[in-house]
Enzyme design. Structure first.
Site, PDB file in Angstrom:
ATOM      1  N   GLU A 259       1.142  -1.154  -0.068  1.00 22.99           N
ATOM      2  CA  GLU A 259      -0.062   0.020  -0.064  1.00 22.99           C
ATOM      3  C   GLU A 259       0.958   1.184   0.082  1.00 22.99           C
ATOM      4  OE1 GLU A 259      -2.739   0.650   3.435  1.00 22.99           O
ATOM      5  OE2 GLU A 259      -2.350   2.744   2.698  1.00 22.99           O
ATOM      6  N   CYS A 298      -3.168   7.785   4.427  1.00 22.72           N
ATOM      7  CA  CYS A 298      -3.174   7.211   3.244  1.00 22.72           C
ATOM      8  C   CYS A 298      -4.428   7.381   2.155  1.00 22.72           C
ATOM      9  CB  CYS A 298      -2.678   5.870   3.269  1.00 22.72           C
ATOM     10  SG  CYS A 298      -3.707   4.734   4.299  1.00 22.72           S
TER      11      CYS A 298
HETATM   12  P1  NDP Z   1       9.075   4.500   3.960  1.00 19.68           P
HETATM   13  O1  NDP Z   1       8.812   3.907   2.781  1.00 19.68           O
HETATM   14  O2  NDP Z   1      10.442   5.121   4.195  1.00 19.68           O
HETATM   15  O3  NDP Z   1       8.821   3.434   5.248  1.00 19.68           O
HETATM   16  C1  NDP Z   1       7.683   2.895   5.368  1.00 19.68           C
HETATM   17  C2  NDP Z   1       8.123   1.661   6.397  1.00 19.68           C
HETATM   18  O4  NDP Z   1       9.263   0.896   5.639  1.00 19.68           O
HETATM   19  C3  NDP Z   1       8.763   2.205   7.552  1.00 19.68           C
HETATM   20  O5  NDP Z   1       8.413   1.013   8.484  1.00 19.68           O
HETATM   21  C4  NDP Z   1      10.268   1.878   7.208  1.00 19.68           C
HETATM   22  O6  NDP Z   1      10.986   1.766   8.576  1.00 19.68           O
HETATM   23  C5  NDP Z   1      10.276   0.735   6.321  1.00 19.68           C
HETATM   24  N1  NDP Z   1      11.430   0.546   5.467  1.00 19.68           N
HETATM   25  C6  NDP Z   1      12.288   1.670   4.890  1.00 19.68           C
HETATM   26  N2  NDP Z   1      13.134   1.214   4.165  1.00 19.68           N
HETATM   27  C7  NDP Z   1      13.334  -0.154   4.442  1.00 19.68           C
HETATM   28  C8  NDP Z   1      14.140  -1.200   4.004  1.00 19.68           C
HETATM   29  N3  NDP Z   1      15.030  -1.086   3.123  1.00 19.68           N
HETATM   30  N4  NDP Z   1      13.615  -2.257   4.274  1.00 19.68           N
HETATM   31  C9  NDP Z   1      12.894  -2.833   5.184  1.00 19.68           C
HETATM   32  N5  NDP Z   1      11.980  -1.925   5.499  1.00 19.68           N
HETATM   33  C10 NDP Z   1      11.955  -0.385   5.251  1.00 19.68           C
HETATM   34  O7  NDP Z   1       8.118   5.539   4.132  1.00 19.68           O
HETATM   35  P2  NDP Z   1       7.916   6.877   5.279  1.00 19.68           P
HETATM   36  O8  NDP Z   1       7.245   6.293   6.436  1.00 19.68           O
HETATM   37  O9  NDP Z   1       9.332   7.418   5.615  1.00 19.68           O
HETATM   38  O10 NDP Z   1       6.916   7.508   4.579  1.00 19.68           O
HETATM   39  C11 NDP Z   1       7.519   8.386   3.563  1.00 19.68           C
HETATM   40  C12 NDP Z   1       6.316   8.562   2.581  1.00 19.68           C
HETATM   41  O11 NDP Z   1       5.578   7.615   2.235  1.00 19.68           O
HETATM   42  C13 NDP Z   1       5.376   9.634   3.062  1.00 19.68           C
HETATM   43  O12 NDP Z   1       5.968  10.878   3.222  1.00 19.68           O
HETATM   44  C14 NDP Z   1       4.109   9.455   2.224  1.00 19.68           C
HETATM   45  O13 NDP Z   1       4.338  10.304   1.006  1.00 19.68           O
HETATM   46  C15 NDP Z   1       4.268   8.147   1.916  1.00 19.68           C
HETATM   47  N6  NDP Z   1       3.338   7.194   2.726  1.00 19.68           N
HETATM   48  C16 NDP Z   1       2.232   6.796   2.134  1.00 19.68           C
HETATM   49  C17 NDP Z   1       1.479   5.794   3.140  1.00 19.68           C
HETATM   50  C18 NDP Z   1       0.253   5.294   2.492  1.00 19.68           C
HETATM   51  O14 NDP Z   1      -0.375   4.533   3.053  1.00 19.68           O
HETATM   52  N7  NDP Z   1      -0.262   5.498   1.184  1.00 19.68           N
HETATM   53  C19 NDP Z   1       1.639   5.747   4.542  1.00 19.68           C
HETATM   54  C20 NDP Z   1       2.867   6.693   4.885  1.00 19.68           C
HETATM   55  C21 NDP Z   1       3.611   7.317   4.232  1.00 19.68           C
HETATM   56  P3  NDP Z   1      11.759   3.020   8.982  1.00 19.68           P
HETATM   57  O15 NDP Z   1      10.915   3.992   9.618  1.00 19.68           O
HETATM   58  O16 NDP Z   1      12.645   2.434  10.176  1.00 19.68           O
HETATM   59  O17 NDP Z   1      12.673   3.565   7.983  1.00 19.68           O
END
Ligand code: NDP
Length: 687
Positions: A259, A298
């Site tokens: 998602e 989201c």
């Molecule tokens: P990320 O994609 O960076 O992180 C999402 C999850 O993935 C976090 O738990 C993060 O952990 C984890 N993650 C990141 N890199 C890795 C990896 N290499 N391997 C395994 N897990 C990983 O998104 P953010 O939360 O920083 O949000 C950034 C943007 O995403 C927002 O600004 C928004 O635009 C979008 N977003 C969209 C959502 C939706 O549902 N549509 C919901 C939330 C965000 P960690 O935090 O430890 O890096």
């Protein structure tokens, strides 16, 4: 100030701190350090193995009803602790109202799955999917789809915006399926998830290994996933794509649910002009979606699609409403909108607004100038709502591609419903869209137009204004997810969400052996005739216990008596010429409900006994007309037995087949009864 908490991971049955001191996690509104996070030194392969070898078998030993009872107990235990979670939630920048969506919303979702599991699933370890398929003329070879839990682990990688809901909405269907979970919350707000996990562990309700938590990076965990594991991801599209393309995910065909970004649209119907209830509801909804959780949802409305003639009035109404939204410290009374998750996130949102400004102009709010009612605009990640207007939306690619994950929306005009639908589709797949209209034709045209591009569509109007759960709320019984840009995933949707963690298998064989596999009697499987099955309690009753009744003739007097008595004097029962003119009948026929009533008269055992009540019939079909002088006979077979976990009775489903003197099936249905677990009841027996 107290020193910040060092978060720990809960893996392999114990709490483990990282080897390094950890990264500071800051309070979104004050900038103070709330916790330190680090997961170095954790053996991630061992965590997966622990889930598979310890949690999986323990969960699979339980029936669906036992797992549902477990979720109910857990949900109730967490609900009793919600105040503690709310206090911690304030650090994320969430107001108490935002926290309600996360905390009560998450626990409520778990409780809904508990209730659905109890009501909609059998008390077994295997699910059947669909009807038995006949594969041979003589019925000796049939097929049935079954669903069994995956034997791996579900790895849930969650976003920062809903630290409680994000975990609970995913683990509830997974645990109900019988599959253990490893949850990895986003670091930014992991302190709240960790707190909830601590309380979950303390309850002792979940079996050992059923739930593990990783605070911090998941390291090499994905290198170790297998074809029996599942990975779900919520977050940015960039990370999602990277993880989906992980070599182990690809090589092992690991189920991957994503998602990601979603440019959700809200369409104002052409009938919903200023002054109508729908216009006002629309303004309220857009403003609410922009400000709840500071727009970090989201499902928030990013694109506002309005009839060209209404744009001016809409922008004015929205601008006025948004300007009245006090932004500030989330815990203070009077604050309507809290902070973004972090200062970095605010910079990210400002950058995305600049992208949008290449094709749209700001018509309300100023991302550079923050006005707060409380708190510090510099150290807290505050941002007032920003509304943009794209005058030429078909040329404004950025509006349909850039997700500013904050209190930001863009209004755009349309001419004609087709254009409104075309604009919504430019999002290339979203979680949700809504249309505000009171016109059935608009509702039909918009919903059917946008549905292939969406996981959920909400219709807003005056009739549902008070009861509507709104555009932005994913609900446990409904699908959450969307195609294309939204990630292509699907979560929840009631029991559908449970089956995402199960393998569907087509099983073929003879009825006797297939029935042994599914625990459900099927046509052609073994039957037993001894005492009347209504004399048997659940302790004695077995699937395949069968009663073949005496026969009974249906006379003209019976049909006329039934017609007079019930008032059902439909011509096919009363008028020979009219019945003959009907393509289905050769003459007057017996009522279908008379057949069902006579059938009950033939199969019941009238004395007080273990059968407590008849609570309905399923799938009733009248297959052959019954004429005067025909003779009915019933074959009643125990098909499915579901003892209740928390009561002294259970549900029994009986296959009921009514035949005529030629052996033709005239009616077929399932009779549903409540049957006591023991009879005479134990207390009476002891007297
Ligand atoms: P990320 O994609 O960076 O992180 C999402 C999850 O993935 C976090 O738990 C993060 O952990 C984890 N993650 C990141 N890199 C890795 C990896 N290499 N391997 C395994 N897990 C990983 O998104 P953010 O939360 O920083 O949000 C950034 C943007 O995403 C927002 O600004 C928004 O635009 C979008 N977003 C969209 C959502 C939706 O549902 N549509 C919901 C939330 C965000 P960690 O935090 O430890 O890096």
């Amino acid at each position: 100030m107290t020193s910040p908490r060092r978060l720990e991971s809960h893996v392999c049955g114990r709490w483990i701190p990282g080897e390094k001191p950890g990264q500071p996690l800051l309070d979104a509104a004050t900038g103070e350090t709330v916790a330190l996070i680090d997961s170095s030194g954790i053996d991630f392969a061992a965590a997966l193995a622990y889930g598979r070898e310890t949690g999986g078998p323990a969960l699979r030993r339980m029936t669906f009803h036992e797992r549902a009872a477990m979720l109910k107990a857990l949900g109730q235990a967490l609900m009793a602790l919600k105040d503690e979670f709310h206090a911690e939630s304030l650090h994320t920048g969430a107001t108490p109202g935002d926290g309600w969506i996360d905390i009560e919303g998450g626990i409520g979702t778990m409780l809904t799955f508990a209730s659905k599991g109890r009501r909609e699933l059998p008390n077994t370890r295997v699910l059947t999917d669909g009807a038995v398929e006949g594969l041979s003329r003589d019925g000796s070879f049939v097929g049935q789809h079954i669903l069994t839990p995956l034997e791996g682990v579900a790895v849930h990688i969650n976003a920062f915006n809903f630290p409680v809901w994000g975990m609970l909405e995913k683990i509830a269907p997974t645990l109900l399926a019988g599959v253990p979970c490893v949850v990895k919350p986003a670091s930014q707000s992991a302190y709240l998830t960790e707190l909830v996990m601590r309380r979950i562990v303390e309850t002792g309700i979940l079996p050992e290994g059923a739930l593990q938590l990783i605070c911090g990076s998941v390291g090499d965990l994905l290198d170790h996933v297998t074809g029996q594991d599942a990975v779900t991801f919520t977050g940015s599209a960039a990370t999602g794509r990277k993880l989906k393309a992980h070599p182990a995910v690809i090589a092992n065909s690991v189920r991957f649910t994503m998602e990601a970004d979603s440019l959700n649209a809200a369409i104002l119907g052409p009938d919903a002009v200023a002054g109508t209830p729908e216009f006002d509801l629309f303004v309220k909804e857009v403003a609410r979606e922009m400000t709840v959780k500071a727009g970090q949802k989201c499902t928030a409305i990013r694109r506002v699609i309005a009839p060209r003639g209404q744009v001016e009035a809409l922008v004015a109404a929205l601008g006025e409403r948004l300007a009245k939204t006090p932004v500030g410290l989330p815990g203070l009374e009077g604050t309507r909108m809290g902070a973004l998750a972090s200062l970095d996130q605010r910079e990210e949102v400002r950058a995305r607004i600049r992208d949008l400004q290449s094709v749209a102009e700001i018509v309300a709010g100023d991302p550079a100038m923050v006005r707060v009612a409380s708190g510090d605009a510099e150290t807290g990640a505050f941002l007032n709502p920003v509304l943009l207007h794209a005058a030429r939306p078909f040329e404004a690619a950025a509006v349909h591609e850039v997700e500013a994950f904050g209190p930001v929306s863009t209004v755009m005009p349309y001419d004609g419903i087709e254009e409104a639908v075309a604009l919504a589709k430019l999002g290339k797949g979203s979680l949700v869209s809504s249309v505000f209209t009171d016109d059935p034709r608009v509702a039909e045209e918009v919903v059917l137009g946008v549905a292939p591009f969406h996981g959920r569509v909400l219709i807003g109007n005056r009739a549902s204004a008070k009861s509507s759960t709104g555009h932005g709320s994913p609900l446990a019984p409904l699908v959450h997810g969307g195609p294309g840009r939204a990630g292509g995933g699907e979560e929840m949707g009631g029991i559908r969400g449970v089956t995402h963690y199960m393998q569907r298998t087509a099983v073929q064989g003879c009825p006797r052996l297939l029935s042994a596999v599914t625990g459900r009697w099927i046509e052609g499987a073994e039957v037993r005739h001894d005492v009347h099955p209504f004399r048997k309690s659940l302790a004695e009753l077995k699937i395949g216990d069968q009663l073949v009744t005496a026969a009974r003739e249906v006379t003209q007097a019976d049909v006329e008596h039934f017609a007079e008595f019930t008032g059902d004097t439909f011509y096919a029962h009363m008028d020979s010429d009219a019945a003959k003119a009907n393509p289905f009948f050769d003459d007057r026929v017996a009522h279908g409900y008379l057949i069902a009533s006579f059938a009950a008269g033939l199969f019941v055992e009238p004395n007080p006994g273990p059968v407590l009540a008849n609570y309905g019939v399923d799938n009733m079909r009248f297959l052959t007309p019954v004429y005067f002088g025909d003779t009915l006979q019933v074959r009643l077979t125990c098909k499915e037995i579901n003892p209740r976990e928390t009561a002294e009775h259970g549900e029994v489903r009986w296959d009921c087949q009514v035949t005529n003197q030629k052996g033709e099936v005239v009616a077929q249905y399932d009779v549903l009864t409540m049957v006591a677990k023991t009879w005479p009841a134990l207390a009476e027996a002891a007297e």
